[in-house]
Scaffold this motif. Structure first.
Motif, PDB file in Angstrom:
ATOM      1  N   VAL A 179      -5.998   9.479  15.333  1.00 53.76           N
ATOM      2  CA  VAL A 179      -5.289   8.223  15.075  1.00 53.76           C
ATOM      3  C   VAL A 179      -6.170   7.287  14.237  1.00 53.76           C
ATOM      4  O   VAL A 179      -5.711   6.712  13.239  1.00 53.76           O
ATOM      5  CB  VAL A 179      -4.869   7.545  16.401  1.00 53.76           C
ATOM      6  N   ALA A 180      -7.433   7.151  14.623  1.00 45.63           N
ATOM      7  CA  ALA A 180      -8.340   6.283  13.865  1.00 45.63           C
ATOM      8  C   ALA A 180      -8.538   6.819  12.451  1.00 45.63           C
ATOM      9  O   ALA A 180      -8.558   6.044  11.478  1.00 45.63           O
ATOM     10  CB  ALA A 180      -9.687   6.178  14.588  1.00 45.63           C
ATOM     11  N   GLY A 181      -8.661   8.129  12.304  1.00 45.92           N
ATOM     12  CA  GLY A 181      -8.798   8.731  10.985  1.00 45.92           C
ATOM     13  C   GLY A 181      -7.566   8.510  10.123  1.00 45.92           C
ATOM     14  O   GLY A 181      -7.678   8.274   8.916  1.00 45.92           O
ATOM     15  N   GLY A 182      -6.398   8.580  10.730  1.00 48.59           N
ATOM     16  CA  GLY A 182      -5.160   8.334   9.992  1.00 48.59           C
ATOM     17  C   GLY A 182      -5.085   6.910   9.473  1.00 48.59           C
ATOM     18  O   GLY A 182      -4.698   6.670   8.322  1.00 48.59           O
ATOM     19  N   PHE A 183      -5.477   5.941  10.318  1.00 44.37           N
ATOM     20  CA  PHE A 183      -5.472   4.551   9.875  1.00 44.37           C
ATOM     21  C   PHE A 183      -6.487   4.327   8.756  1.00 44.37           C
ATOM     22  O   PHE A 183      -6.227   3.610   7.787  1.00 44.37           O
ATOM     23  CB  PHE A 183      -5.748   3.592  11.036  1.00 44.37           C
ATOM     24  N   TRP A 184      -7.672   4.948   8.874  1.00 44.03           N
ATOM     25  CA  TRP A 184      -8.696   4.814   7.840  1.00 44.03           C
ATOM     26  C   TRP A 184      -8.196   5.405   6.520  1.00 44.03           C
ATOM     27  O   TRP A 184      -8.396   4.829   5.454  1.00 44.03           O
ATOM     28  CB  TRP A 184      -9.989   5.482   8.280  1.00 44.03           C
ATOM     29  N   LYS A 185      -7.532   6.564   6.583  1.00 45.42           N
ATOM     30  CA  LYS A 185      -7.027   7.219   5.380  1.00 45.42           C
ATOM     31  C   LYS A 185      -5.938   6.365   4.730  1.00 45.42           C
ATOM     32  O   LYS A 185      -5.902   6.235   3.502  1.00 45.42           O
ATOM     33  CB  LYS A 185      -6.483   8.606   5.740  1.00 45.42           C
ATOM     34  N   MET A 186      -5.053   5.784   5.535  1.00 47.85           N
ATOM     35  CA  MET A 186      -4.014   4.911   4.982  1.00 47.85           C
ATOM     36  C   MET A 186      -4.637   3.704   4.285  1.00 47.85           C
ATOM     37  O   MET A 186      -4.199   3.299   3.201  1.00 47.85           O
ATOM     38  CB  MET A 186      -3.053   4.459   6.080  1.00 47.85           C
ATOM     39  N   HIS A 187      -5.667   3.139   4.896  1.00 47.77           N
ATOM     40  CA  HIS A 187      -6.381   2.009   4.284  1.00 47.77           C
ATOM     41  C   HIS A 187      -7.004   2.438   2.956  1.00 47.77           C
ATOM     42  O   HIS A 187      -6.929   1.722   1.952  1.00 47.77           O
ATOM     43  CB  HIS A 187      -7.461   1.494   5.241  1.00 47.77           C
ATOM     44  N   HIS A 188      -7.612   3.613   2.928  1.00 41.17           N
ATOM     45  CA  HIS A 188      -8.254   4.132   1.719  1.00 41.17           C
ATOM     46  C   HIS A 188      -7.225   4.340   0.601  1.00 41.17           C
ATOM     47  O   HIS A 188      -7.467   3.977  -0.550  1.00 41.17           O
ATOM     48  CB  HIS A 188      -8.966   5.449   2.047  1.00 41.17           C
ATOM     49  N   TRP A 189      -6.072   4.923   0.933  1.00 40.97           N
ATOM     50  CA  TRP A 189      -5.026   5.136  -0.061  1.00 40.97           C
ATOM     51  C   TRP A 189      -4.514   3.805  -0.610  1.00 40.97           C
ATOM     52  O   TRP A 189      -4.231   3.680  -1.800  1.00 40.97           O
ATOM     53  CB  TRP A 189      -3.863   5.924   0.535  1.00 40.97           C
ATOM     54  N   ASN A 190      -4.390   2.806   0.265  1.00 35.72           N
ATOM     55  CA  ASN A 190      -3.926   1.488  -0.158  1.00 35.72           C
ATOM     56  C   ASN A 190      -4.915   0.858  -1.140  1.00 35.72           C
ATOM     57  O   ASN A 190      -4.523   0.275  -2.155  1.00 35.72           O
ATOM     58  CB  ASN A 190      -3.713   0.592   1.062  1.00 35.72           C
ATOM     59  N   GLU A 191      -6.214   0.957  -0.848  1.00 32.07           N
ATOM     60  CA  GLU A 191      -7.231   0.417  -1.743  1.00 32.07           C
ATOM     61  C   GLU A 191      -7.238   1.158  -3.077  1.00 32.07           C
ATOM     62  O   GLU A 191      -7.383   0.547  -4.131  1.00 32.07           O
ATOM     63  CB  GLU A 191      -8.621   0.491  -1.093  1.00 32.07           C
ATOM     64  N   GLN A 192      -7.073   2.479  -3.054  1.00 29.63           N
ATOM     65  CA  GLN A 192      -7.006   3.267  -4.292  1.00 29.63           C
ATOM     66  C   GLN A 192      -5.823   2.814  -5.147  1.00 29.63           C
ATOM     67  O   GLN A 192      -5.939   2.696  -6.373  1.00 29.63           O
ATOM     68  CB  GLN A 192      -6.824   4.751  -3.970  1.00 29.63           C
ATOM     69  N   ARG A 193      -4.688   2.571  -4.503  1.00 29.81           N
ATOM     70  CA  ARG A 193      -3.489   2.134  -5.223  1.00 29.81           C
ATOM     71  C   ARG A 193      -3.736   0.793  -5.903  1.00 29.81           C
ATOM     72  O   ARG A 193      -3.345   0.577  -7.054  1.00 29.81           O
ATOM     73  CB  ARG A 193      -2.317   2.047  -4.253  1.00 29.81           C
ATOM     74  N   LYS A 194      -4.410  -0.133  -5.211  1.00 32.68           N
ATOM     75  CA  LYS A 194      -4.710  -1.442  -5.784  1.00 32.68           C
ATOM     76  C   LYS A 194      -5.635  -1.311  -6.996  1.00 32.68           C
ATOM     77  O   LYS A 194      -5.430  -1.976  -8.017  1.00 32.68           O
ATOM     78  CB  LYS A 194      -5.363  -2.346  -4.733  1.00 32.68           C
ATOM     79  N   VAL A 195      -6.650  -0.468  -6.892  1.00 35.22           N
ATOM     80  CA  VAL A 195      -7.596  -0.291  -7.998  1.00 35.22           C
ATOM     81  C   VAL A 195      -6.894   0.335  -9.194  1.00 35.22           C
ATOM     82  O   VAL A 195      -7.082  -0.094 -10.345  1.00 35.22           O
ATOM     83  CB  VAL A 195      -8.809   0.566  -7.542  1.00 35.22           C
ATOM     84  N   ARG A 196      -6.064   1.353  -8.953  1.00 33.41           N
ATOM     85  CA  ARG A 196      -5.329   1.987 -10.058  1.00 33.41           C
ATOM     86  C   ARG A 196      -4.399   0.994 -10.740  1.00 33.41           C
ATOM     87  O   ARG A 196      -4.286   0.958 -11.964  1.00 33.41           O
ATOM     88  CB  ARG A 196      -4.528   3.179  -9.542  1.00 33.41           C
ATOM     89  N   ALA A 197      -3.723   0.170  -9.950  1.00 28.50           N
ATOM     90  CA  ALA A 197      -2.813  -0.826 -10.514  1.00 28.50           C
ATOM     91  C   ALA A 197      -3.598  -1.824 -11.367  1.00 28.50           C
ATOM     92  O   ALA A 197      -3.151  -2.214 -12.463  1.00 28.50           O
ATOM     93  CB  ALA A 197      -2.057  -1.548  -9.413  1.00 28.50           C
ATOM     94  N   PHE A 198      -4.767  -2.226 -10.895  1.00 27.04           N
ATOM     95  CA  PHE A 198      -5.596  -3.174 -11.650  1.00 27.04           C
ATOM     96  C   PHE A 198      -5.997  -2.579 -12.999  1.00 27.04           C
ATOM     97  O   PHE A 198      -5.850  -3.221 -14.044  1.00 27.04           O
ATOM     98  CB  PHE A 198      -6.844  -3.544 -10.839  1.00 27.04           C
ATOM     99  N   TYR A 199      -6.499  -1.344 -12.992  1.00 26.66           N
ATOM    100  CA  TYR A 199      -6.937  -0.728 -14.246  1.00 26.66           C
ATOM    101  C   TYR A 199      -5.764  -0.417 -15.171  1.00 26.66           C
ATOM    102  O   TYR A 199      -5.915  -0.486 -16.401  1.00 26.66           O
ATOM    103  CB  TYR A 199      -7.783   0.518 -13.977  1.00 26.66           C
ATOM    104  N   ASP A 200      -4.597  -0.098 -14.634  1.00 27.51           N
ATOM    105  CA  ASP A 200      -3.413   0.109 -15.467  1.00 27.51           C
ATOM    106  C   ASP A 200      -3.022  -1.189 -16.172  1.00 27.51           C
ATOM    107  O   ASP A 200      -2.721  -1.198 -17.371  1.00 27.51           O
ATOM    108  CB  ASP A 200      -2.238   0.630 -14.637  1.00 27.51           C
ATOM    109  N   MET A 201      -3.022  -2.289 -15.434  1.00 27.62           N
ATOM    110  CA  MET A 201      -2.689  -3.584 -16.026  1.00 27.62           C
ATOM    111  C   MET A 201      -3.748  -3.992 -17.049  1.00 27.62           C
ATOM    112  O   MET A 201      -3.422  -4.560 -18.103  1.00 27.62           O
ATOM    113  CB  MET A 201      -2.558  -4.652 -14.928  1.00 27.62           C
ATOM    114  N   LEU A 202      -5.010  -3.698 -16.782  1.00 19.40           N
ATOM    115  CA  LEU A 202      -6.087  -4.028 -17.702  1.00 19.40           C
ATOM    116  C   LEU A 202      -5.933  -3.238 -19.001  1.00 19.40           C
ATOM    117  O   LEU A 202      -6.103  -3.781 -20.098  1.00 19.40           O
ATOM    118  CB  LEU A 202      -7.435  -3.717 -17.045  1.00 19.40           C
ATOM    119  N   GLU A 203      -5.574  -1.969 -18.885  1.00 17.70           N
ATOM    120  CA  GLU A 203      -5.397  -1.107 -20.048  1.00 17.70           C
ATOM    121  C   GLU A 203      -4.206  -1.546 -20.901  1.00 17.70           C
ATOM    122  O   GLU A 203      -4.247  -1.476 -22.132  1.00 17.70           O
ATOM    123  CB  GLU A 203      -5.207   0.340 -19.580  1.00 17.70           C
TER     124      GLU A 203
END
Length: 73
Positions: A39-63
């Protein structure tokens, strides 16, 4: 009291039922630990995916030039 009664009483005195203390079940503890870990690993992975999505969105907008990291003068 007769000798037989005394022997019965002394034997019965030693056979008073005592509550047995049970320790923790090792298998149960392992299963609970694994479940909590998953359960803790699942929450950590969801948090990680959310942060990755934010970073990708930032670099897409920057590009695309929608945002800039340089302050406007």
């Amino acid at each position: 009291m007769s000798r037989i009664d005394k022997e019965k009483n002394s034997k019965m005195a030693g056979r008073i039922p005592h509550p047995t203390l049970k320790g923790p079940s090792v298998v149960k503890e392992i299963v609970i630990g694994m479940a909590l870990g998953l359960v803790a690993g699942g929450f950590w992975k969801m948090h990680h995916w959310n942060e990755q999505r934010k970073v990708r969105a930032f670099y897409d907008m920057l590009e695309k030039g929608e945002i800039s990291v340089v302050a406007e003068e």
